[in-house]
Every structure is written in C-alpha cells, then in structure tokens.
Design a protein around this motif. Structure first.
Motif, mmCIF file in Angstrom:
data_model
loop_
_atom_site.group_PDB
_atom_site.id
_atom_site.type_symbol
_atom_site.label_atom_id
_atom_site.label_comp_id
_atom_site.label_asym_id
_atom_site.label_seq_id
_atom_site.Cartn_x
_atom_site.Cartn_y
_atom_site.Cartn_z
ATOM 1 N N UNK A 1 0.818 -1.214 0.000
ATOM 2 C CA UNK A 1 0.000 0.000 0.000
ATOM 3 C C UNK A 1 0.845 1.254 0.000
ATOM 4 N N UNK A 2 2.101 1.114 0.372
ATOM 5 C CA UNK A 2 2.976 2.285 0.413
ATOM 6 C C UNK A 2 4.170 2.065 -0.501
ATOM 7 N N UNK A 3 4.290 2.921 -1.498
ATOM 8 C CA UNK A 3 5.494 2.955 -2.310
ATOM 9 C C UNK A 3 6.185 4.286 -2.039
ATOM 10 N N UNK A 4 7.495 4.262 -2.002
ATOM 11 C CA UNK A 4 8.244 5.516 -1.953
ATOM 12 C C UNK A 4 8.972 5.587 -3.283
ATOM 13 N N UNK A 5 8.386 6.356 -4.196
ATOM 14 C CA UNK A 5 8.853 6.301 -5.582
ATOM 15 C C UNK A 5 9.918 7.343 -5.872
ATOM 16 N N UNK A 6 9.830 8.509 -5.234
ATOM 17 C CA UNK A 6 10.774 9.539 -5.646
ATOM 18 C C UNK A 6 10.744 10.772 -4.778
ATOM 19 N N UNK A 7 11.096 11.886 -5.402
ATOM 20 C CA UNK A 7 11.251 13.149 -4.688
ATOM 21 C C UNK A 7 10.505 14.237 -5.451
ATOM 22 N N UNK A 8 9.803 15.083 -4.701
ATOM 23 C CA UNK A 8 9.095 16.218 -5.299
ATOM 24 C C UNK A 8 9.957 17.465 -5.153
ATOM 25 N N UNK A 9 10.188 18.146 -6.276
ATOM 26 C CA UNK A 9 10.985 19.375 -6.279
ATOM 27 C C UNK A 9 10.169 20.493 -6.935
ATOM 28 N N UNK A 10 10.616 21.721 -6.747
ATOM 29 C CA UNK A 10 9.914 22.872 -7.324
ATOM 30 C C UNK A 10 10.824 23.646 -8.266
ATOM 31 N N UNK A 11 10.270 24.038 -9.416
ATOM 32 C CA UNK A 11 11.007 24.921 -10.323
ATOM 33 C C UNK A 11 10.511 26.357 -10.199
ATOM 34 N N UNK A 12 9.190 26.541 -10.138
ATOM 35 C CA UNK A 12 8.658 27.910 -10.082
ATOM 36 C C UNK A 12 7.426 27.968 -9.189
ATOM 37 N N UNK A 13 6.679 29.084 -9.258
ATOM 38 C CA UNK A 13 5.513 29.276 -8.403
ATOM 39 C C UNK A 13 4.224 28.966 -9.146
ATOM 40 N N UNK B 1 8.040 38.618 -15.075
ATOM 41 C CA UNK B 1 8.023 37.285 -15.693
ATOM 42 C C UNK B 1 7.974 36.152 -14.678
ATOM 43 N N UNK B 2 7.622 36.475 -13.438
ATOM 44 C CA UNK B 2 7.577 35.420 -12.420
ATOM 45 C C UNK B 2 8.972 35.053 -11.955
ATOM 46 N N UNK B 3 9.064 33.996 -11.177
ATOM 47 C CA UNK B 3 10.337 33.662 -10.533
ATOM 48 C C UNK B 3 10.632 32.176 -10.581
ATOM 49 N N UNK B 4 11.903 31.866 -10.829
ATOM 50 C CA UNK B 4 12.349 30.493 -10.620
ATOM 51 C C UNK B 4 12.680 30.357 -9.139
ATOM 52 N N UNK C 1 6.358 22.481 -12.245
ATOM 53 C CA UNK C 1 6.680 23.554 -13.195
ATOM 54 C C UNK C 1 5.384 24.021 -13.840
ATOM 55 N N UNK C 2 5.116 25.317 -13.749
ATOM 56 C CA UNK C 2 3.846 25.842 -14.266
ATOM 57 C C UNK C 2 4.044 26.751 -15.477
ATOM 58 N N UNK C 3 4.959 27.711 -15.397
ATOM 59 C CA UNK C 3 5.155 28.638 -16.514
ATOM 60 C C UNK C 3 5.970 28.016 -17.643
ATOM 61 N N UNK C 4 5.968 28.670 -18.821
ATOM 62 C CA UNK C 4 6.715 28.094 -19.949
ATOM 63 C C UNK C 4 8.226 28.143 -19.709
ATOM 64 N N UNK C 5 8.690 29.157 -18.935
ATOM 65 C CA UNK C 5 10.109 29.164 -18.574
ATOM 66 C C UNK C 5 10.390 28.092 -17.521
ATOM 67 N N UNK C 6 9.495 27.962 -16.559
ATOM 68 C CA UNK C 6 9.645 26.910 -15.551
ATOM 69 C C UNK C 6 9.739 25.542 -16.207
ATOM 70 N N UNK C 7 8.885 25.306 -17.197
ATOM 71 C CA UNK C 7 8.896 24.016 -17.884
ATOM 72 C C UNK C 7 10.164 23.826 -18.716
ATOM 73 N N UNK C 8 10.583 24.903 -19.420
ATOM 74 C CA UNK C 8 11.782 24.763 -20.258
ATOM 75 C C UNK C 8 13.016 24.480 -19.400
#
Ligand SMILES: [Zn+2]
Length: 559
Positions: free
Chosen positions: A294-306, A326-329, A354-361
């Motif tokens: 029932x419990x998997x530990x698959x990975x890590x969550x990270x943030x690129x932008x807001x 232009x928002x912030x990384x 990643x939400x913005x197009x720069x965040x995604x790129x």
C-alpha cells in the motif's frame, strides 16, 4: 510481459482443475476492465485473496462459486477500477477537513458552538483548528476573548484563524503551551492583545501568531495518524483507491510505514519525498514494485517555479497583465539539476513542479542535463521523470517531453478553475499551449491525471468532467475544445495512466492478476453525456477485495 506470482499460480490452477476458491463474485453489472486500454466490459468478476481471478459473463464466473463465496448482485450498476489521483496532498486534505469553517457565524458564541459540534471527530489532545471568522459579521463587532473558549475547552488546544489570516483567536491551553503570559513582550511586527490588567486576551495579531505557529510546525505522530485516517476515509467516499502524494516529510513517511504494518493504510499511496533537505535525511532507497503493498516511496518532489494565480510561475515573456514581470524560478537551473542528479543517483523518480513556460523549459533542460551527467546506458524514459502541472508549455517544448519520455502530470480542474483569469495573465497566444493535455496525448504521452487536492476539490468526478468538457460549471465558460479528452481517455487518465507513470503492473485495470481495487457506481462513467459524471454516486469502494466504503443505507450497505 513479466509474469507475476498470482498470474502464474492462477495459470497453474486453471490448467489443472479449472477451479479456484473465489471469495467474492460481482455479477449482473457492467464492469469496465480497461483491458488493452479499451472499455472491455464484462458482466461478472471474481476475487480471491485481493486479486482478480476471473472476468466474463455471469454464467462463466458464477459457475466457479463455492459455498462460502459472497455473491454480490450489481443489479445493473457499473464497476470501474478504483480511481487514482496522480497529484494530491492527502495529509493536507486531512488537515483542511479537520478545520471548522467559521464563515457566516453570527457571534463569538456561535463559533464556539460550531467548534463543539466537530470536537467528537478529533483524537484526544488533537488541536481544534478553525478558520475564517470575522467579527465584522457579528452583532458585537469586537475581537472575541479566550474566556469563551476556555469555558468549552479547558484541556484541548483551540486555534481559530481570522478570515484574512492576520489574527488568531486561541484559548488558554494554547497560550500556556506557547509560553505567552502578561510578561511576554510583543514581537516585532506583531501584537499580543491585552486586557486592562495586561493579561493576553487570546487574540494574537500578525507576527505574534508565529509564537503559536511554531508549535504547529511539529505535529505529534498521533496527530499525523488522525489526520491521515480522516483523509483516507474521505477519498474512499469519492471512489479513490490510489493517491500520488506529492511531497511528504520523513516524519510523515514514518507514520505511513507504521500504518502499512498495522494494516490501516487501505489505499495505494505512492509517496514523493518533499524536497532535497528531506531526502538528505532519508537513508533508504526507492520502495516500489510490489503490487500488494500500500505504500510505495517512488521519488522526490521538487519545485522549479511558483503558481500562475499569484504571478509566481516563471514565464519566457512578460505577464500580459503585468508588463516587466516574468515570475520567478524558485531555484537556478544549476541548483535544480544538481538536486535532480542526486535523486537519479539513488534511483528515485523526480517529480518537478513547473507551471510557466520558462519553468517548464528550465526543468526539461535540467532533467535532460542531469541524466547526461548521470552517465550509464539507461535511457532517460526508464527513469520515468515527471513534470507536475506542465501547465504553460512553449510550442517548441512539447516534442521534448515526448522525445525523452518525460511524463506530464496534469490536473484537469486547474484548467477550469483558472479559466476566469488565466487569459489575462497569459494572453491568447500563450493560452494555446496551456493545459494542453490533448497535445501531450497526440505526441504519445499519457498524462497521469489528478486534482492537487485540497487546492482543488477532492472529487475525481469533477476532474473527469473537466478533462472531457473543459467547461466550468461555476462560470459557465468553456475553453479550447480541441484539447478535450474522450470519455475513455479521461477514465484511463485516472486509472491506467497513473499506474503506467510509476511502472505499476497490476494496478489501474481489472484483468486477471490485477489487485481487486474497484468501485461500484450508479451510472455509466463512459456515457456520452459528461454531465452525468457530476451526478455520479460512488456506492462502494473496494481495496484488495475488501469493502472500505459503502453508501450508508444504500443497496450494498448491509454487506
Ligand atoms: Zn500540488
């Protein structure tokens, strides 16, 4: 195909005697098994030891019943695999469910009354939390005081936040725990409101509330357990049997590991450790692959932008409604890549917000760069990297997701919730590459769908509806219909695609050898009219062949 132990065992049983001991048989319904990514409907299904052991017509499957088999007549109801929310915050849902909503109260006493009503749902010692009181709505437009709370709650900590979040109202238990008394000085940028004798009244304004918030930062393990149990019960009611938990601290993962041992973690929880700092504290590796777990530990969550709403999402060009911005990384590409590399070296899946197009790129660049640094001959797609939200993507970048097997985790209700203002932020041109799940699909990507609850509402039926219609029921608006999913695609997005994203065989479908995680619903989830999704009642939720939820007083509730 890998042959799992249950499949192998079953083949032997079938070959030898054509019999097995079915614990439960569902019949006389429409059961979408989703075999081969098609509806693949059957009318009956048998379960043994938590695994699907037969599917077919009523006659075929019922012939395999024995004396102890529980036969459940579906009476024309529908079954689908249990739904998975592939991006959510289960713990935060539990927290939000535990807080009383004090909007619309008429007096301080009214607040206390509401608090009393919800107290029975709390564990001993658990904090009673509430939000959104506003004394301007009350007959007496004055700040309330701790005395009223103390009369009702002499031992339990009570914490009620004002509507704007700039003041809290607490009882004496909390003041004592926080060490606040007549001698405590007001902190910089905050006020401890006091009576004529100089005693704190229980109202803490702005930074003074931090004296209490520090206590909340470290919930006890009992509190964590109560919060998780509450959230699990809630998601079962909506037909959710799996959640990809996007960011958890290790203390919470410890409680989840205990939950698995104690047997109360009755859903498939796939955990992503919350950030590099938490990862540094984690000594284990990935825990995945066992379909019965029932419990998997698959990975890590990270943030690129807001986020887009607060204009924190990083864009390549200016926000349409705020020139020069232009928002912030949240971190540089180099920092992000370094973090990703650390995860990859430990065989932990990366899931980057990643939400913005720069965040995604930048995230695409960093994932591809980290994989190159990693070396070796494992193709990137085998690491199953994820970009969570992938909300605004530059037209040039879609193909890069596909070329490298980078999985976009998407949330249909974000699209319909953001609709009223996303156009202002982005302008028409960028809007074309926004929430573009059909574009991803046409490139061969299978976006695991989710809700991001409690940011959005919990019900995956709202997500299925949004995926199919891109229509907001609250504003009546619709959006880029060419990006809609079909009924089948939307259902796969909440069942099979989340399982694919994590490499989980045996989850998300109801074929022989699958885990028996399924739901019984009162109408056809693949019907042409998507509006029916919003009216759907989940009558039963089943995990490992066991009923974890049934509608009270419903036709299946006596079982
Ligand atoms: Zn989230």
């Amino acid at each position: 195909m890998r042959i799992t132990a249950p499949t192998l065992l079953l083949s032997i049983l079938l070959a030898s005697s054509q019999t097995f001991a079915a614990d439960t048989i569902f019949y006389n319904g429409t059961i979408y098994t989703l075999a081969d990514d098609q509806p693949s409907a059957v009318s009956a299904l048998a379960i043994e030891d938590g695994v699907v052991v037969a599917t077919g017509n009523d006659e075929q499957v019922l012939a395999r019943a024995h004396e102890q088999t529980v036969r459940i007549n579906l009476d024309g109801a529908w079954i689908t695999p249990g739904l998975t929310d592939a991006h959510a915050h289960l713990y935060n849902l539990g927290v939000s469910l535990s807080q009383i909503d004090l909007r619309g109260t008429t007096s301080a006493a009214d607040c206390v009354q509401r608090a009393r009503e919800m107290e029975s749902t709390l564990a001993p010692g658990e904090w009673l939390m509430g939000r959104s009181w506003d004394q301007n709505d009350w007959a007496v437009q004055e700040f309330p005081t701790r005395e009223l709370l103390d009369e009702a709650f002499a031992e339990r900590p009570v914490y009620l936040r004002r509507v704007d979040g700039h003041a809290i109202w607490v009882n004496s238990v909390v003041l004592t725990l926080a060490g606040i008394d007549a001698t405590t000085k007001d902190p910089e940028g905050g006020e401890i409101v006091r009576d004529a004798q100089g005693m704190p009244t229980g109202i803490l304004v702005d930074n003074a509330a931090d004296l209490v918030r520090e206590l909340l930062a470290e919930p006890s393990t009992d509190q964590i357990e109560a919060t998780l149990r509450r959230a699990i019960d809630e998601v079962h009611r909506h037909g959710i049997t799996g959640v990809h938990e996007m960011g958890a601290p290790l203390r919470r993962i410890d409680v989840l590991q205990r939950a698995e041992l104690e047997g109360w973690l009755d859903l498939r929880l796939v955990c992503y450790i919350g950030g590099i700092e938490e990862l540094e504290l984690y000594e284990g590796g990935a825990v995945r692959g066992d379909p019965a777990a029932h419990l998997w530990i698959d990975g890590v969550k990270l943030y690129a932008d807001g986020a887009l709403g607060s204009r924190g999402a990083a864009l390549l060009q200016d926000y349409s409604d705020r020139p020069g911005h232009r928002g912030l990384l949240i971190q540089s590409r180099e920092q992000l890549q370094e973090g990703l590399l650390r995860c990859m070296r430990r065989d932990l899946t990366v899931a980057v917000h990643a939400i913005g197009d720069r965040g995604n790129r930048v995230t695409l660049d960093a994932i591809i760069g980290a994989h190159r640094q990693l070396g070796g001959d494992r193709p990137l797609r085998e690491l199953r990297p994820r970009i969570e939200h992938a909300q605004v993507v530059h037209p040039d970048d879609f193909a890069r997701f596909a070329a490298h097997g980078i999985i976009p985790g998407m949330q249909p209700t974000h699209c319909t919730s953001d609709m009223p203002w996303a156009g202002e932020r982005l302008g028409d041109q960028r809007l074309e590459g926004a929430y573009a799940w059909r574009t991803m699909l046409d490139l061969g990507l299978l976006p695991p769908l989710g809700s991001d609850f409690p940011v959005e509402r919990t019900s995956p039926w709202l997500g299925l509806y949004a995926a199919r219609t891109r229509h907001s029921t609250s504003t009546g608006q619709s959006w880029s219909p060419d990006q809609r999913l079909t009924a089948l695609q939307a259902l796969l997005g909440f069942t099979v695609w989340p399982a694919r994203a994590i490499g989980a065989e045996g989850w998300g479908r109801l074929v022989i050898g699958s885990r028996a995680d399924l739901i019984v619903v009162d109408r056809d989830p693949l019907a042409d009219d998507a509006a029916g999704l919003l009216e759907t009642t989940v009558e039963m939720t089943i995990v490992d062949g066991e009923i974890v939820f049934a509608v009270e007083g419903g036709r299946f509730s006596s079982r």
